[in-house]
Design a protein around this motif. Structure first.
Motif, PDB file in Angstrom:
ATOM      1  N   SER A 466      42.932 -34.819  39.032  1.00  0.00           N
ATOM      2  CA  SER A 466      43.032 -34.499  40.452  1.00  0.00           C
ATOM      3  C   SER A 466      42.876 -35.790  41.257  1.00  0.00           C
ATOM      4  N   LEU A 467      43.815 -36.015  42.188  1.00  0.00           N
ATOM      5  CA  LEU A 467      43.834 -37.239  42.967  1.00  0.00           C
ATOM      6  C   LEU A 467      43.837 -36.911  44.457  1.00  0.00           C
ATOM      7  N   SER A 468      43.136 -37.731  45.238  1.00  0.00           N
ATOM      8  CA  SER A 468      43.178 -37.619  46.695  1.00  0.00           C
ATOM      9  C   SER A 468      42.810 -38.968  47.303  1.00  0.00           C
ATOM     10  N   SER A 469      43.487 -39.314  48.400  1.00  0.00           N
ATOM     11  CA  SER A 469      43.155 -40.546  49.113  1.00  0.00           C
ATOM     12  C   SER A 469      42.040 -40.341  50.132  1.00  0.00           C
ATOM     13  N   ALA A 470      41.622 -39.081  50.352  1.00  0.00           N
ATOM     14  CA  ALA A 470      40.536 -38.788  51.291  1.00  0.00           C
ATOM     15  C   ALA A 470      39.198 -38.799  50.558  1.00  0.00           C
ATOM     16  N   ASP A 471      38.161 -39.147  51.268  1.00  0.00           N
ATOM     17  CA  ASP A 471      36.805 -39.223  50.714  1.00  0.00           C
ATOM     18  C   ASP A 471      36.229 -37.815  50.605  1.00  0.00           C
ATOM     19  N   ALA A 472      36.128 -37.302  49.388  1.00  0.00           N
ATOM     20  CA  ALA A 472      35.613 -35.954  49.172  1.00  0.00           C
ATOM     21  C   ALA A 472      34.107 -35.925  48.956  1.00  0.00           C
ATOM     22  N   LEU A 473      33.486 -37.064  48.737  1.00  0.00           N
ATOM     23  CA  LEU A 473      32.069 -37.097  48.364  1.00  0.00           C
ATOM     24  C   LEU A 473      31.141 -37.311  49.557  1.00  0.00           C
ATOM     25  N   THR A 474      31.464 -38.246  50.422  1.00  0.00           N
ATOM     26  CA  THR A 474      30.559 -38.620  51.509  1.00  0.00           C
ATOM     27  C   THR A 474      30.198 -37.457  52.422  1.00  0.00           C
ATOM     28  N   PRO A 475      31.135 -36.598  52.873  1.00  0.00           N
ATOM     29  CA  PRO A 475      30.743 -35.475  53.735  1.00  0.00           C
ATOM     30  C   PRO A 475      29.759 -34.524  53.066  1.00  0.00           C
ATOM     31  N   VAL A 476      29.908 -34.308  51.766  1.00  0.00           N
ATOM     32  CA  VAL A 476      29.005 -33.398  51.058  1.00  0.00           C
ATOM     33  C   VAL A 476      27.614 -34.011  50.946  1.00  0.00           C
ATOM     34  N   ILE A 477      27.538 -35.297  50.623  1.00  0.00           N
ATOM     35  CA  ILE A 477      26.229 -35.958  50.522  1.00  0.00           C
ATOM     36  C   ILE A 477      25.507 -35.935  51.864  1.00  0.00           C
ATOM     37  N   ARG A 478      26.262 -36.126  52.941  1.00  0.00           N
ATOM     38  CA  ARG A 478      25.658 -36.199  54.267  1.00  0.00           C
ATOM     39  C   ARG A 478      25.014 -34.872  54.679  1.00  0.00           C
ATOM     40  N   GLU A 479      25.620 -33.750  54.301  1.00  0.00           N
ATOM     41  CA  GLU A 479      25.138 -32.443  54.742  1.00  0.00           C
ATOM     42  C   GLU A 479      24.356 -31.685  53.673  1.00  0.00           C
ATOM     43  N   LEU A 480      24.212 -32.241  52.482  1.00  0.00           N
ATOM     44  CA  LEU A 480      23.631 -31.493  51.369  1.00  0.00           C
ATOM     45  C   LEU A 480      22.140 -31.247  51.564  1.00  0.00           C
ATOM     46  N   VAL A 481      21.762 -29.977  51.424  1.00  0.00           N
ATOM     47  CA  VAL A 481      20.351 -29.576  51.397  1.00  0.00           C
ATOM     48  C   VAL A 481      20.000 -29.310  49.946  1.00  0.00           C
ATOM     49  N   LEU A 482      19.055 -30.081  49.407  1.00  0.00           N
ATOM     50  CA  LEU A 482      18.810 -30.085  47.964  1.00  0.00           C
ATOM     51  C   LEU A 482      17.343 -29.825  47.669  1.00  0.00           C
ATOM     52  N   ARG A 483      17.128 -29.017  46.636  1.00  0.00           N
ATOM     53  CA  ARG A 483      15.787 -28.782  46.115  1.00  0.00           C
ATOM     54  C   ARG A 483      15.888 -28.553  44.609  1.00  0.00           C
ATOM     55  N   PRO A 484      15.023 -29.144  43.805  1.00  0.00           N
ATOM     56  CA  PRO A 484      13.939 -30.061  44.177  1.00  0.00           C
ATOM     57  C   PRO A 484      14.490 -31.409  44.625  1.00  0.00           C
ATOM     58  N   SER A 485      13.712 -32.105  45.432  1.00  0.00           N
ATOM     59  CA  SER A 485      14.170 -33.328  46.083  1.00  0.00           C
ATOM     60  C   SER A 485      14.320 -34.495  45.121  1.00  0.00           C
ATOM     61  N   GLY A 486      13.764 -34.412  43.930  1.00  0.00           N
ATOM     62  CA  GLY A 486      13.845 -35.523  42.987  1.00  0.00           C
ATOM     63  C   GLY A 486      15.196 -35.671  42.321  1.00  0.00           C
ATOM     64  N   GLN A 487      16.094 -34.713  42.469  1.00  0.00           N
ATOM     65  CA  GLN A 487      17.394 -34.792  41.820  1.00  0.00           C
ATOM     66  C   GLN A 487      18.284 -35.841  42.502  1.00  0.00           C
ATOM     67  N   ARG A 488      19.246 -36.346  41.727  1.00  0.00           N
ATOM     68  CA  ARG A 488      20.195 -37.321  42.276  1.00  0.00           C
ATOM     69  C   ARG A 488      21.166 -36.586  43.180  1.00  0.00           C
ATOM     70  N   LYS A 489      21.163 -36.958  44.432  1.00  0.00           N
ATOM     71  CA  LYS A 489      21.998 -36.272  45.414  1.00  0.00           C
ATOM     72  C   LYS A 489      23.485 -36.445  45.115  1.00  0.00           C
ATOM     73  N   MET A 490      23.860 -37.596  44.632  1.00  0.00           N
ATOM     74  CA  MET A 490      25.264 -37.863  44.361  1.00  0.00           C
ATOM     75  C   MET A 490      25.783 -36.985  43.230  1.00  0.00           C
ATOM     76  N   ASP A 491      25.001 -36.855  42.151  1.00  0.00           N
ATOM     77  CA  ASP A 491      25.423 -36.015  41.033  1.00  0.00           C
ATOM     78  C   ASP A 491      25.520 -34.552  41.443  1.00  0.00           C
ATOM     79  N   GLU A 492      24.559 -34.086  42.234  1.00  0.00           N
ATOM     80  CA  GLU A 492      24.587 -32.689  42.665  1.00  0.00           C
ATOM     81  C   GLU A 492      25.740 -32.427  43.622  1.00  0.00           C
ATOM     82  N   ALA A 493      26.095 -33.425  44.442  1.00  0.00           N
ATOM     83  CA  ALA A 493      27.233 -33.261  45.341  1.00  0.00           C
ATOM     84  C   ALA A 493      28.530 -33.137  44.553  1.00  0.00           C
ATOM     85  N   LEU A 494      28.701 -33.943  43.513  1.00  0.00           N
ATOM     86  CA  LEU A 494      29.888 -33.842  42.670  1.00  0.00           C
ATOM     87  C   LEU A 494      29.911 -32.519  41.910  1.00  0.00           C
TER      88      LEU A 494
END
Length: 590
Positions: A466-494
């Motif tokens: 799957s290919l895209s020239s748009a940034d699919a990761l940054t918007p999700v990381i910015r708005e992600l509410v995550l628990r527990p907080s110790g997890q890697r936000k980037m991995d959970e966003a993907l």
């Protein structure tokens, strides 16, 4: 007024009638007309300021015509007259002196104007001819847990397009129209997607919590209830958090919204627009739902990579010029590096934008080709030069044995591509009105370059990509509410992208330019891909999440600095995990 108006059309006749008895005046008038080619307007203008033209005013009339001639002459021609406007500089690096000339004090002309007109001699070392810049390319980072070597592949890449052909209009050839999409139609499309997800999500939760019953959002219930809905932020302009989280039901539940209390949920990963399932109990009035189980989406079934599946690809993402200039030397350097490599990649992926609408030169309209800064040009001419340059570097790649597959994906920032996501291929949207670059565009097509939509889902040598020239990761990381907080936000966003089975699951959309009628093209067809590539401003270079390899090549040019591109390998092999079969080299330009 009427006399002046009449004189503007009959001034020549009036003068000739007044000079009928004056042979010398007639000869002088005819001589001036031959020299200056004046007409009724000039004669009328002179008479309005100096009175009627007669033989006694011929000298004044001649001076008037000479003055009008000087006013109409361009600056470059003025410099070539017998009476120069400025004194000239004599050549010499040590002692620059004024040459003898007119003593008349005049306003000097700008240096560049005099140079262009040839009125200024060269001083010092002459400027060498403009040459393309060459950039050094070095390794920035490498992800190679399996200690793989660069594997040469001898076979041609087999590229297949997955999904429907969404981009054609009613005639089946041109791009679809999108500006007439009403808000009600957009809401209907989003509601249809939510209804499609209700059955699989509620059935999956019922298998986990068998005593729970399936309910509807907004309907009070004192027993364990399973709900499916979309995460919504309570504040229109606020950021999502655990206290501002609402659950919105589909139109089957009358579109009701309830406050979602997730304090008792041990694990949580939520963004606005995400379709989720929850288990819990509603409050007395039904306005609040207290959840203790939170399902962030539909988990993906593992799709093991085939034993013989292999890939060697290079990925370049625009912009290809820094923000304050318009110079594509960085793209030339990378293409030259790829073309000259002894182990050429079998797939070359190029993301737009080629001509970035955020570039300062483009936004201001000061568009010039490199080496021709004094000549403004149109966007069509820039595209013609870009496509011609691409053809020069792509030609040896396409004529190699085996040839390299060249894939071009458009961008939302492309100055000549106006469609929202999903975007039609670049040749479809540009071929109809970029006539100046049509020949160079067709030359790329004749070479076998494949213009693809954005996003695009492919199968390359049995590998789902799957290919895209748009940034699919940054918007999700910015708005992600995550628990527990110790997890890697980037991995959970993907991981959340895979669980939502979509590259851009957020609502409101980010990027905002999305055609909801064709938003199904944003979804992963037939399950999660093995490889997902998109440029992002996030720090990710490459990682594996739930058996999917995510690669961020970076941008070739940043706002004020050079960026990076990526080269990746997927090696054949049976019994080994995906992490042991991959190698990703991110290379930087200096």
């Amino acid at each position: 007024f009427f006399r002046v108006f009449r004189s503007g059309f009959c001034a020549m006749e009036d003068v000739q009638s007044r000079l009928a008895s004056d042979s010398k005046g007639q000869e002088k008038f005819a001589e001036l007309r031959t020299t200056y080619g004046f007409g009724d307007n000039e004669v009328a203008c002179f008479e309005m300021n100096h009175g009627e033209l007669n033989s006694g005013k011929m000298s004044s009339f001649e001076a008037f015509l000479e003055n009008e001639k000087v006013k109409r002459m361009p600056k470059k021609q003025l410099l070539g007259t017998a009476r120069p406007l400025t004194a000239r500089w004599t050549q010499g690096p040590a002692d620059l002196k004024r040459s003898s000339g007119s003593n008349v004090v005049t306003t000097p002309i700008a240096k560049r104007t005099r140079e262009a007109a040839g009125d200024l001699d060269a001083v010092g070392t002459p400027t060498p001819p403009c040459k393309a810049k060459s950039h050094q390319i070095s390794l920035k980072s490498s992800i190679n847990t399996g200690n793989l070597q660069k594997i040469p592949l001898s076979r041609t890449a087999n590229v297949k397009l997955l999904g429907d052909c969404f981009w054609t209009g009613q005639d089946g050839q041109s791009a679809y129209t999108w500006m007439d999409e009403a808000l009600s139609e957009r809401a209907i499309r989003r509601d249809e997607r939510l209804q499609e997800w209700e059955a699989p999500i509620t059935s999956l939760l019922q298998q986990r919590v068998q005593e729970a019953v399936i309910g509807a959002v907004g309907v009070p219930s004192q027993v364990e209830t399973i709900l499916c809905g979309r995460i919504v932020c309570e504040g229109l302009d606020g950021r999502l958090n655990e206290q501002s989280m609402l659950l919105e039901g589909s139109t089957l539940a009358a579109g009701a919204k309830v406050q979602l209390n997730v304090a008792n949920c041990q694990q949580l990963a939520a963004v606005p627009g995400q379709i989720v399932g929850v288990v819990g109990r509603s409050g007395m009035t039904g306005n609040t739902f207290h959840a203790h189980e939170f399902l962030p989406g539909l988990p993906q079934e593992a799709q093991p990579l085939g034993e013989n599946c292999a890939l060697h690809a290079a990925v370049i993402a625009g912009p290809f010029s820094k923000k304050k200039e318009l110079d594509f030397a960085a793209l030339e350097s990378v293409l030259a590096e790829v073309a000259a490599s002894s182990e050429r990649p079998k797939v070359l992926i190029i993301f737009g934008p080629f001509l970035d609408c955020n570039n300062d030169k483009v936004a201001s309209g000061e568009v010039h080709l490199p080496g021709r800064e004094s000549e403004p040009c149109s966007f069509e001419e820039i595209y013609a030069e870009l496509f011609a340059m691409l053809a020069r570097f792509v030609q040896p790649l396409r004529r190699a044995n085996p040839p390299t597959e060249v894939l071009i994906v458009p961008s939302l920032d492309e100055v000549a591509a106006f469609h929202p996501l999903p975007q039609p291929p670049l040749d479809v949207v540009m071929g109809s009105y970029l006539m100046a670059s049509k020949d160079s565009l067709e030359s790329l097509q004749r070479l076998g370059v494949r213009f693809l939509p954005n996003p695009v889902h492919l199968e390359i040598n049995g590998i789902k990509v799957s290919l895209s020239s748009a940034d699919a990761l940054t918007p999700v990381i910015r708005e992600l509410v995550l628990r527990p907080s110790g997890q890697r936000k980037m991995d959970e966003a993907l991981r959340l992208l895979l669980q939502q089975r979509c590259l851009f699951p957020m609502v409101p959309r980010e990027p905002a330019q999305v055609c909801e009628a064709r938003a199904q093209a944003l979804d992963f067809p037939g399950g999660a891909p093995h490889l997902c590539i998109f440029p992002s401003i996030a720090g990710l270079s490459a990682t594996v999440a739930d058996d999917t390899l995510f690669v961020n090549p970076g941008f070739l040019c940043k706002s004020g600095a050079l960026g990076s591109f990526a080269e990746l390998w997927i090696a054949p092999g049976g019994g080994s995990t995906l992490k042991d079969r991959i190698r990703v080299d991110v290379k930087k330009l200096e």
